[in-house]
Enzyme design. Structure first.
Site, PDB file in Angstrom:
ATOM      1  N   CYS A 266      68.631  55.932  48.419  1.00  0.00           N
ATOM      2  CA  CYS A 266      67.692  56.975  48.859  1.00  0.00           C
ATOM      3  C   CYS A 266      66.722  57.433  47.777  1.00  0.00           C
ATOM      4  CB  CYS A 266      68.472  58.176  49.391  1.00  0.00           C
ATOM      5  SG  CYS A 266      69.335  57.774  50.913  1.00  0.00           S
ATOM      6  N   LYS A 269      63.779  55.007  46.544  1.00  0.00           N
ATOM      7  CA  LYS A 269      62.768  54.656  47.559  1.00  0.00           C
ATOM      8  C   LYS A 269      62.055  55.905  48.072  1.00  0.00           C
ATOM      9  CE  LYS A 269      65.339  54.531  51.950  1.00  0.00           C
ATOM     10  NZ  LYS A 269      64.787  55.742  52.541  1.00  0.00           N
TER      11      LYS A 269
END
Ligand SMILES: NC(=O)c1ccc[n+]([C@@H]2O[C@H](COP(=O)([O-])OP(=O)(O)OC[C@H]3O[C@@H](n4cnc5c(N)ncnc54)[C@H](O)[C@@H]3O)[C@@H](O)[C@H]2O)c1
Length: 437
Positions: A266, A269
Protein backbone atom coordinates in the site's frame (compact mmCIF):
# COMPACT_ATOMS: atom_id res chain seq x y z
CA UNK A 1 -28.84 -9.14 3.22
CA UNK A 2 -27.02 -10.51 0.17
CA UNK A 3 -23.80 -8.91 -0.99
CA UNK A 4 -20.94 -9.73 -3.36
CA UNK A 5 -17.26 -8.88 -2.97
CA UNK A 6 -15.21 -8.78 -6.16
CA UNK A 7 -11.54 -9.58 -5.60
CA UNK A 8 -10.67 -12.12 -2.91
CA UNK A 9 -7.25 -10.89 -1.82
CA UNK A 10 -6.12 -9.49 1.54
CA UNK A 11 -8.95 -6.93 1.58
CA UNK A 12 -11.75 -8.75 -0.24
CA UNK A 13 -11.41 -12.01 1.65
CA UNK A 14 -11.26 -10.36 5.06
CA UNK A 15 -14.22 -8.11 4.18
CA UNK A 16 -16.27 -11.07 2.96
CA UNK A 17 -15.44 -13.28 5.94
CA UNK A 18 -16.19 -10.53 8.46
CA UNK A 19 -19.54 -9.52 6.91
CA UNK A 20 -20.58 -13.18 6.79
CA UNK A 21 -19.68 -13.51 10.48
CA UNK A 22 -22.30 -10.81 11.15
CA UNK A 23 -25.00 -12.82 9.36
CA UNK A 24 -24.76 -11.30 5.88
CA UNK A 25 -24.86 -13.71 2.90
CA UNK A 26 -21.63 -13.06 1.02
CA UNK A 27 -20.48 -14.24 -2.39
CA UNK A 28 -16.74 -13.72 -2.92
CA UNK A 29 -15.75 -13.53 -6.58
CA UNK A 30 -12.24 -13.83 -8.00
CA UNK A 31 -10.91 -14.58 -11.47
CA UNK A 32 -8.06 -16.59 -9.92
CA UNK A 33 -9.48 -20.10 -10.24
CA UNK A 34 -6.76 -21.70 -8.12
CA UNK A 35 -7.47 -19.31 -5.25
CA UNK A 36 -11.22 -19.96 -5.44
CA UNK A 37 -10.71 -23.74 -5.54
CA UNK A 38 -8.52 -23.57 -2.44
CA UNK A 39 -11.08 -21.42 -0.63
CA UNK A 40 -13.88 -23.81 -1.52
CA UNK A 41 -11.89 -26.48 0.33
CA UNK A 42 -11.49 -24.23 3.37
CA UNK A 43 -7.85 -23.42 2.57
CA UNK A 44 -6.95 -19.76 2.95
CA UNK A 45 -4.25 -18.76 0.44
CA UNK A 46 -2.85 -15.90 2.58
CA UNK A 47 -1.57 -15.77 6.13
CA UNK A 48 -3.79 -13.60 8.30
CA UNK A 49 -4.39 -14.44 11.97
CA UNK A 50 -7.96 -15.66 12.65
CA UNK A 51 -9.03 -15.63 9.01
CA UNK A 52 -9.05 -19.37 8.32
CA UNK A 53 -11.39 -20.07 11.25
CA UNK A 54 -13.82 -17.38 10.08
CA UNK A 55 -13.78 -18.65 6.51
CA UNK A 56 -14.36 -22.27 7.51
CA UNK A 57 -17.09 -21.47 10.02
CA UNK A 58 -19.09 -19.20 7.73
CA UNK A 59 -18.65 -21.41 4.67
CA UNK A 60 -20.00 -24.33 6.69
CA UNK A 61 -22.92 -22.17 7.86
CA UNK A 62 -23.76 -21.43 4.21
CA UNK A 63 -23.24 -17.67 4.57
CA UNK A 64 -20.00 -17.46 2.61
CA UNK A 65 -19.39 -18.82 -0.86
CA UNK A 66 -16.63 -18.54 -3.43
CA UNK A 67 -17.14 -18.31 -7.19
CA UNK A 68 -15.16 -17.31 -10.27
CA UNK A 69 -17.88 -15.37 -12.08
CA UNK A 70 -20.09 -12.59 -10.88
CA UNK A 71 -23.02 -13.01 -13.26
CA UNK A 72 -24.90 -15.90 -11.60
CA UNK A 73 -25.17 -14.09 -8.25
CA UNK A 74 -26.04 -10.65 -9.66
CA UNK A 75 -29.79 -11.04 -9.45
CA UNK A 76 -29.60 -11.93 -5.76
CA UNK A 77 -27.30 -9.22 -4.36
CA UNK A 78 -28.12 -5.70 -3.18
CA UNK A 79 -24.58 -4.42 -2.67
CA UNK A 80 -21.36 -5.11 -4.58
CA UNK A 81 -17.97 -4.22 -3.11
CA UNK A 82 -15.09 -3.84 -5.57
CA UNK A 83 -11.87 -4.94 -3.82
CA UNK A 84 -9.57 -5.79 -6.72
CA UNK A 85 -5.95 -4.65 -6.90
CA UNK A 86 -4.90 -1.17 -8.06
CA UNK A 87 -1.16 -1.67 -8.73
CA UNK A 88 1.08 1.19 -9.81
CA UNK A 89 1.52 2.06 -13.48
CA UNK A 90 4.96 3.00 -14.82
CA UNK A 91 4.24 6.69 -14.19
CA UNK A 92 3.11 6.08 -10.59
CA UNK A 93 -0.62 6.43 -11.22
CA UNK A 94 -2.98 3.74 -9.96
CA UNK A 95 -3.83 1.13 -12.58
CA UNK A 96 -7.63 1.15 -12.67
CA UNK A 97 -8.01 -1.49 -15.37
CA UNK A 98 -9.19 -4.22 -12.94
CA UNK A 99 -11.62 -1.87 -11.21
CA UNK A 100 -13.13 -0.63 -14.48
CA UNK A 101 -13.30 -4.15 -15.91
CA UNK A 102 -15.41 -5.16 -12.91
CA UNK A 103 -17.64 -2.10 -13.47
CA UNK A 104 -18.08 -3.12 -17.11
CA UNK A 105 -19.06 -6.64 -16.10
CA UNK A 106 -21.60 -5.27 -13.64
CA UNK A 107 -23.13 -3.02 -16.33
CA UNK A 108 -23.25 -5.86 -18.84
CA UNK A 109 -25.05 -8.23 -16.52
CA UNK A 110 -27.00 -6.44 -13.78
CA UNK A 111 -30.73 -6.93 -13.67
CA UNK A 112 -31.87 -5.01 -10.58
CA UNK A 113 -31.06 -1.91 -8.52
CA UNK A 114 -27.57 -2.14 -6.96
CA UNK A 115 -25.29 -0.19 -4.68
CA UNK A 116 -21.75 -0.42 -6.12
CA UNK A 117 -19.12 0.32 -3.48
CA UNK A 118 -15.42 0.91 -4.16
CA UNK A 119 -13.23 -0.61 -1.47
CA UNK A 120 -10.03 -0.68 -3.51
CA UNK A 121 -7.78 2.33 -2.97
CA UNK A 122 -8.51 4.57 -5.93
CA UNK A 123 -7.81 8.19 -6.89
CA UNK A 124 -10.45 10.86 -6.53
CA UNK A 125 -12.92 10.63 -9.38
CA UNK A 126 -12.80 6.83 -9.78
CA UNK A 127 -16.26 6.13 -8.36
CA UNK A 128 -17.66 8.47 -10.99
CA UNK A 129 -15.66 6.67 -13.69
CA UNK A 130 -17.21 3.42 -12.44
CA UNK A 131 -20.64 5.01 -12.67
CA UNK A 132 -20.01 6.17 -16.24
CA UNK A 133 -18.81 2.72 -17.33
CA UNK A 134 -21.84 0.95 -15.81
CA UNK A 135 -24.19 3.51 -17.39
CA UNK A 136 -22.48 3.06 -20.78
CA UNK A 137 -23.00 -0.71 -20.64
CA UNK A 138 -26.63 -0.33 -19.54
CA UNK A 139 -27.23 2.11 -22.42
CA UNK A 140 -25.77 -0.44 -24.85
CA UNK A 141 -28.32 -2.92 -23.52
CA UNK A 142 -31.06 -0.29 -23.82
CA UNK A 143 -31.84 -0.67 -20.10
CA UNK A 144 -32.89 2.11 -17.77
CA UNK A 145 -31.93 0.33 -14.52
CA UNK A 146 -30.98 2.51 -11.55
CA UNK A 147 -27.93 2.06 -9.34
CA UNK A 148 -26.02 4.02 -6.71
CA UNK A 149 -22.32 4.31 -6.06
CA UNK A 150 -20.36 4.72 -2.82
CA UNK A 151 -16.75 4.86 -1.70
CA UNK A 152 -15.70 2.85 1.34
CA UNK A 153 -11.90 2.83 1.57
CA UNK A 154 -10.38 0.12 3.73
CA UNK A 155 -8.02 0.78 6.64
CA UNK A 156 -7.28 -2.74 7.87
CA UNK A 157 -3.65 -3.58 8.58
CA UNK A 158 -2.18 -6.82 7.27
CA UNK A 159 -1.30 -8.98 10.26
CA UNK A 160 -4.30 -7.79 12.29
CA UNK A 161 -6.80 -7.46 9.45
CA UNK A 162 -9.63 -9.49 11.02
CA UNK A 163 -9.35 -7.65 14.31
CA UNK A 164 -9.21 -4.29 12.54
CA UNK A 165 -12.24 -5.07 10.42
CA UNK A 166 -14.25 -6.43 13.33
CA UNK A 167 -13.61 -3.41 15.55
CA UNK A 168 -12.61 -0.54 13.32
CA UNK A 169 -11.30 2.78 14.66
CA UNK A 170 -13.70 4.34 12.18
CA UNK A 171 -15.48 3.53 8.96
CA UNK A 172 -15.36 6.05 6.12
CA UNK A 173 -18.17 6.06 3.59
CA UNK A 174 -18.66 8.49 0.73
CA UNK A 175 -22.21 8.48 -0.63
CA UNK A 176 -24.35 10.30 -3.16
CA UNK A 177 -27.74 9.93 -1.50
CA UNK A 178 -29.68 8.81 1.58
CA UNK A 179 -30.49 5.42 0.09
CA UNK A 180 -26.80 4.53 -0.20
CA UNK A 181 -26.12 5.95 3.24
CA UNK A 182 -28.86 3.87 4.89
CA UNK A 183 -27.67 0.66 3.28
CA UNK A 184 -24.04 1.21 4.30
CA UNK A 185 -25.13 2.19 7.80
CA UNK A 186 -27.11 -1.05 8.10
CA UNK A 187 -24.17 -3.14 6.90
CA UNK A 188 -21.63 -1.58 9.25
CA UNK A 189 -23.74 -1.11 12.40
CA UNK A 190 -23.01 -4.62 13.75
CA UNK A 191 -19.28 -3.75 13.84
CA UNK A 192 -19.88 -0.47 15.64
CA UNK A 193 -22.26 -1.38 18.44
CA UNK A 194 -19.82 -0.34 21.18
CA UNK A 195 -18.26 2.54 19.33
CA UNK A 196 -20.36 4.11 16.59
CA UNK A 197 -17.71 5.75 14.45
CA UNK A 198 -18.93 5.92 10.90
CA UNK A 199 -18.17 9.09 8.98
CA UNK A 200 -20.32 9.80 5.95
CA UNK A 201 -18.84 12.20 3.43
CA UNK A 202 -19.12 13.02 -0.23
CA UNK A 203 -17.46 10.48 -2.52
CA UNK A 204 -14.42 12.56 -3.52
CA UNK A 205 -13.50 13.20 0.13
CA UNK A 206 -13.80 9.51 1.02
CA UNK A 207 -11.47 8.64 -1.84
CA UNK A 208 -8.99 11.29 -0.69
CA UNK A 209 -9.14 10.29 3.01
CA UNK A 210 -7.54 6.92 2.24
CA UNK A 211 -4.59 8.45 0.38
CA UNK A 212 -4.15 11.23 2.91
CA UNK A 213 -4.10 8.71 5.79
CA UNK A 214 -1.42 6.54 4.18
CA UNK A 215 0.56 9.63 3.17
CA UNK A 216 0.54 10.90 6.77
CA UNK A 217 1.75 7.54 8.14
CA UNK A 218 4.50 7.26 5.53
CA UNK A 219 5.53 10.84 6.31
CA UNK A 220 5.99 10.01 9.98
CA UNK A 221 8.19 7.03 9.07
CA UNK A 222 10.39 8.99 6.67
CA UNK A 223 10.56 11.92 9.06
CA UNK A 224 11.80 9.67 11.87
CA UNK A 225 14.27 7.93 9.58
CA UNK A 226 15.66 11.33 8.57
CA UNK A 227 15.99 12.35 12.23
CA UNK A 228 17.62 8.99 13.06
CA UNK A 229 20.18 9.36 10.30
CA UNK A 230 21.05 12.81 11.60
CA UNK A 231 21.25 11.45 15.18
CA UNK A 232 23.97 9.04 14.01
CA UNK A 233 25.99 11.90 12.60
CA UNK A 234 25.73 14.19 15.61
CA UNK A 235 26.05 11.60 18.37
CA UNK A 236 22.40 11.54 19.55
CA UNK A 237 20.39 8.37 20.21
CA UNK A 238 17.38 8.09 17.91
CA UNK A 239 15.52 5.80 20.33
CA UNK A 240 15.81 8.35 23.10
CA UNK A 241 14.69 11.07 20.70
CA UNK A 242 11.74 8.94 19.59
CA UNK A 243 10.62 8.39 23.18
CA UNK A 244 11.15 12.02 23.97
CA UNK A 245 9.03 13.38 21.14
CA UNK A 246 6.48 10.54 21.20
CA UNK A 247 5.53 11.35 24.78
CA UNK A 248 4.22 14.71 23.60
CA UNK A 249 0.49 13.99 23.25
CA UNK A 250 0.32 16.22 20.20
CA UNK A 251 2.79 13.90 18.48
CA UNK A 252 2.04 10.45 19.94
CA UNK A 253 4.12 7.29 19.76
CA UNK A 254 2.78 5.45 16.73
CA UNK A 255 4.58 5.18 13.39
CA UNK A 256 7.65 6.89 14.80
CA UNK A 257 10.06 3.96 14.74
CA UNK A 258 13.24 4.43 12.74
CA UNK A 259 13.99 1.42 10.57
CA UNK A 260 14.86 0.17 7.12
CA UNK A 261 12.08 1.98 5.28
CA UNK A 262 8.41 1.34 4.62
CA UNK A 263 7.25 -1.30 2.14
CA UNK A 264 4.19 -3.42 1.54
CA UNK A 265 1.45 -3.37 -1.04
CA UNK A 266 0.00 0.00 0.00
CA UNK A 267 2.31 2.80 1.16
CA UNK A 268 4.76 2.80 -1.79
CA UNK A 269 2.07 2.66 -4.47
CA UNK A 270 -0.34 5.01 -2.70
CA UNK A 271 2.31 7.68 -2.14
CA UNK A 272 3.29 7.46 -5.81
CA UNK A 273 -0.34 7.67 -6.91
CA UNK A 274 -1.02 10.73 -4.75
CA UNK A 275 2.08 12.50 -6.08
CA UNK A 276 0.87 11.71 -9.61
CA UNK A 277 -2.68 12.96 -8.91
CA UNK A 278 -1.18 16.18 -7.57
CA UNK A 279 1.08 16.57 -10.60
CA UNK A 280 -1.85 15.96 -12.95
CA UNK A 281 -3.61 18.80 -11.17
CA UNK A 282 -0.65 21.15 -11.50
CA UNK A 283 0.28 20.95 -7.83
CA UNK A 284 3.70 19.59 -6.81
CA UNK A 285 3.43 17.50 -3.63
CA UNK A 286 6.86 18.51 -2.25
CA UNK A 287 6.50 16.89 1.18
CA UNK A 288 5.54 13.53 -0.29
CA UNK A 289 8.29 13.67 -2.89
CA UNK A 290 10.76 14.02 -0.02
CA UNK A 291 9.03 11.20 1.92
CA UNK A 292 9.52 8.91 -1.03
CA UNK A 293 13.10 9.90 -1.65
CA UNK A 294 14.06 9.41 2.03
CA UNK A 295 12.43 5.97 1.89
CA UNK A 296 14.26 4.91 -1.25
CA UNK A 297 17.58 5.76 0.47
CA UNK A 298 16.52 4.12 3.73
CA UNK A 299 15.83 0.76 2.09
CA UNK A 300 19.55 0.58 1.22
CA UNK A 301 20.83 1.58 4.63
CA UNK A 302 21.36 -1.89 6.12
CA UNK A 303 23.40 -2.96 3.14
CA UNK A 304 25.44 0.25 3.33
CA UNK A 305 26.23 -0.33 7.00
CA UNK A 306 27.44 -3.83 6.18
CA UNK A 307 29.45 -2.56 3.23
CA UNK A 308 31.11 0.07 5.38
CA UNK A 309 31.96 -2.48 8.07
CA UNK A 310 33.71 -4.67 5.51
CA UNK A 311 35.37 -1.77 3.66
CA UNK A 312 33.41 -2.44 0.47
CA UNK A 313 34.71 -5.97 0.32
CA UNK A 314 31.67 -8.23 0.46
CA UNK A 315 32.40 -10.66 -2.34
CA UNK A 316 32.10 -14.27 -1.18
CA UNK A 317 30.77 -13.37 2.27
CA UNK A 318 27.88 -15.32 3.75
CA UNK A 319 25.14 -13.09 5.10
CA UNK A 320 22.04 -14.14 7.06
CA UNK A 321 18.80 -12.23 6.52
CA UNK A 322 16.24 -12.60 9.31
CA UNK A 323 12.73 -11.75 8.13
CA UNK A 324 11.45 -11.26 4.60
CA UNK A 325 7.85 -10.04 5.02
CA UNK A 326 7.42 -6.27 4.89
CA UNK A 327 6.25 -6.45 8.49
CA UNK A 328 5.55 -9.15 11.10
CA UNK A 329 2.41 -11.34 11.08
CA UNK A 330 2.01 -11.34 7.34
CA UNK A 331 3.28 -13.40 4.42
CA UNK A 332 3.16 -10.34 2.16
CA UNK A 333 6.52 -9.47 0.66
CA UNK A 334 5.30 -6.94 -1.91
CA UNK A 335 7.79 -4.03 -1.92
CA UNK A 336 9.45 -5.43 1.21
CA UNK A 337 12.73 -3.66 2.13
CA UNK A 338 14.28 -7.15 2.57
CA UNK A 339 14.14 -7.58 -1.21
CA UNK A 340 16.23 -4.44 -1.72
CA UNK A 341 18.84 -5.64 0.79
CA UNK A 342 18.98 -9.11 -0.76
CA UNK A 343 19.32 -7.69 -4.26
CA UNK A 344 22.26 -5.51 -3.15
CA UNK A 345 23.90 -8.43 -1.31
CA UNK A 346 23.65 -10.68 -4.36
CA UNK A 347 25.04 -7.96 -6.64
CA UNK A 348 27.96 -7.55 -4.23
CA UNK A 349 28.72 -11.26 -4.57
CA UNK A 350 27.43 -12.44 -1.17
CA UNK A 351 25.92 -15.81 -0.37
CA UNK A 352 22.57 -15.09 1.22
CA UNK A 353 20.88 -17.34 3.78
CA UNK A 354 17.30 -16.33 4.60
CA UNK A 355 14.67 -17.24 7.15
CA UNK A 356 11.15 -15.94 7.74
CA UNK A 357 8.56 -17.71 9.92
CA UNK A 358 5.73 -17.30 7.36
CA UNK A 359 6.85 -15.60 4.16
CA UNK A 360 9.29 -18.22 2.77
CA UNK A 361 6.88 -19.54 0.11
CA UNK A 362 6.00 -16.04 -1.06
CA UNK A 363 9.74 -15.23 -1.21
CA UNK A 364 10.56 -18.35 -3.22
CA UNK A 365 8.26 -17.13 -5.99
CA UNK A 366 10.39 -13.99 -6.34
CA UNK A 367 13.88 -14.99 -5.27
CA UNK A 368 13.91 -18.52 -6.70
CA UNK A 369 17.22 -20.29 -6.24
CA UNK A 370 19.33 -17.15 -5.71
CA UNK A 371 19.31 -17.54 -1.91
CA UNK A 372 19.49 -20.41 0.55
CA UNK A 373 16.21 -20.98 2.46
CA UNK A 374 16.91 -21.97 6.07
CA UNK A 375 14.89 -23.80 8.70
CA UNK A 376 15.22 -21.22 11.49
CA UNK A 377 17.19 -18.15 12.56
CA UNK A 378 20.14 -20.21 13.84
CA UNK A 379 20.33 -22.22 10.63
CA UNK A 380 20.38 -18.95 8.65
CA UNK A 381 23.26 -17.61 10.76
CA UNK A 382 25.43 -20.71 10.33
CA UNK A 383 28.95 -19.65 9.27
CA UNK A 384 27.58 -16.19 8.47
CA UNK A 385 29.68 -13.06 8.50
CA UNK A 386 26.71 -10.94 9.53
CA UNK A 387 23.06 -11.22 10.52
CA UNK A 388 20.77 -8.55 9.09
CA UNK A 389 17.44 -8.22 10.89
CA UNK A 390 14.81 -7.02 8.41
CA UNK A 391 11.46 -7.92 10.02
CA UNK A 392 10.82 -7.78 13.76
CA UNK A 393 8.99 -11.11 14.14
CA UNK A 394 8.57 -12.03 17.82
CA UNK A 395 10.74 -15.14 17.49
CA UNK A 396 13.72 -12.92 16.59
CA UNK A 397 13.48 -10.81 19.73
CA UNK A 398 15.39 -12.93 22.25
CA UNK A 399 17.85 -15.15 20.41
CA UNK A 400 20.62 -17.01 22.22
CA UNK A 401 23.59 -14.77 21.44
CA UNK A 402 26.01 -17.36 22.80
CA UNK A 403 24.77 -20.00 20.37
CA UNK A 404 24.92 -17.52 17.52
CA UNK A 405 28.41 -16.38 18.37
CA UNK A 406 29.66 -19.96 18.32
CA UNK A 407 28.10 -20.72 14.93
CA UNK A 408 28.74 -17.46 13.06
CA UNK A 409 32.02 -16.80 11.35
CA UNK A 410 31.93 -13.16 12.43
CA UNK A 411 29.76 -11.88 15.29
CA UNK A 412 28.10 -8.95 13.54
CA UNK A 413 24.46 -7.88 13.83
CA UNK A 414 22.79 -5.17 11.74
CA UNK A 415 19.50 -4.42 13.40
CA UNK A 416 17.09 -2.85 10.92
CA UNK A 417 14.34 -2.43 13.52
CA UNK A 418 16.25 -1.37 16.63
CA UNK A 419 14.97 -4.31 18.67
CA UNK A 420 18.25 -5.36 20.31
CA UNK A 421 20.15 -3.86 23.21
CA UNK A 422 23.39 -2.61 21.72
CA UNK A 423 25.20 -2.68 25.08
CA UNK A 424 24.24 -6.31 25.65
CA UNK A 425 25.46 -7.29 22.21
CA UNK A 426 28.70 -5.41 22.64
CA UNK A 427 29.26 -7.16 25.98
CA UNK A 428 28.70 -10.51 24.28
CA UNK A 429 31.41 -9.62 21.78
CA UNK A 430 29.28 -8.65 18.81
CA UNK A 431 29.73 -5.74 16.45
CA UNK A 432 26.34 -4.04 16.42
CA UNK A 433 24.77 -1.44 14.15
CA UNK A 434 21.23 -0.14 14.65
CA UNK A 435 19.40 2.76 13.04
CA UNK A 436 20.13 6.15 14.48
CA UNK A 437 23.08 5.66 16.82
N1 LIG B 1 -3.56 -5.17 1.49
C1 LIG B 1 -3.86 -4.19 2.32
O1 LIG B 1 -3.37 -4.14 3.44
C2 LIG B 1 -4.82 -3.12 1.90
C3 LIG B 1 -5.36 -2.27 2.88
C4 LIG B 1 -6.26 -1.29 2.49
C5 LIG B 1 -6.58 -1.13 1.14
N2 LIG B 1 -6.02 -1.95 0.21
C6 LIG B 1 -6.42 -1.77 -1.19
O2 LIG B 1 -7.38 -2.77 -1.52
C7 LIG B 1 -7.22 -3.20 -2.87
C8 LIG B 1 -6.99 -4.71 -2.91
O3 LIG B 1 -5.75 -4.97 -2.24
P1 LIG B 1 -5.33 -6.46 -1.84
O4 LIG B 1 -4.08 -6.35 -1.06
O5 LIG B 1 -6.50 -7.18 -1.29
O6 LIG B 1 -5.00 -7.04 -3.30
P2 LIG B 1 -4.70 -8.56 -3.70
O7 LIG B 1 -3.75 -8.48 -4.83
O8 LIG B 1 -4.37 -9.37 -2.49
O9 LIG B 1 -6.12 -9.08 -4.22
C9 LIG B 1 -6.75 -8.60 -5.37
C10 LIG B 1 -7.59 -9.74 -5.96
O10 LIG B 1 -8.41 -9.23 -7.03
C11 LIG B 1 -8.52 -10.27 -7.99
N3 LIG B 1 -8.99 -9.70 -9.25
C12 LIG B 1 -8.32 -8.91 -10.14
N4 LIG B 1 -9.13 -8.60 -11.18
C13 LIG B 1 -10.33 -9.19 -10.95
C14 LIG B 1 -11.57 -9.23 -11.63
N5 LIG B 1 -11.74 -8.59 -12.81
N6 LIG B 1 -12.60 -9.92 -11.08
C15 LIG B 1 -12.43 -10.57 -9.92
N7 LIG B 1 -11.29 -10.57 -9.22
C16 LIG B 1 -10.24 -9.88 -9.71
C17 LIG B 1 -7.12 -10.87 -8.05
O11 LIG B 1 -7.14 -12.16 -8.62
C18 LIG B 1 -6.74 -10.86 -6.56
O12 LIG B 1 -7.09 -12.09 -5.94
C19 LIG B 1 -6.07 -2.35 -3.43
O13 LIG B 1 -6.61 -1.22 -4.07
C20 LIG B 1 -5.30 -1.95 -2.19
O14 LIG B 1 -4.60 -0.76 -2.38
C21 LIG B 1 -5.16 -2.94 0.55
Amino acid sequence: MNIAIIGTGYVGLVTGACFSEMGVHVTCVDIDTEKINQLKQGLVPIYEPGLEDLVRKNTAAGRLQFVTTLTPCLSAVEVIFIAVGTPPEEDGSADLSHVLEVAREIGRNMSRHLLVVTKSTVPVGTAHKIKAVIREELDKRGLDLTFDIASNPEFLKEGSAVKDFMSPDRVIVGVENEKGKDLMDKLYKPFLINNYRIFFTDIASAEMIKYAANAMLATRISFMNDIANLCERVGADANAVRRGIGSDTRIGTKFLYPGCGYGGSCFPKDIKALIKTAADNGYPMSVLEAVESVNEKQKKILFEKLQKHYNNNLSGKTIAVWGLAFKPETDDIREAPSLVTIDLLLKAGCKVRVYDPIAMNAAKKILGTQVCYCSDLYDAALQAEAVILQTEWKEFRLPSWDTLKRSMRTALVIDGRNIYDKNELKQKGFHYYGIGG
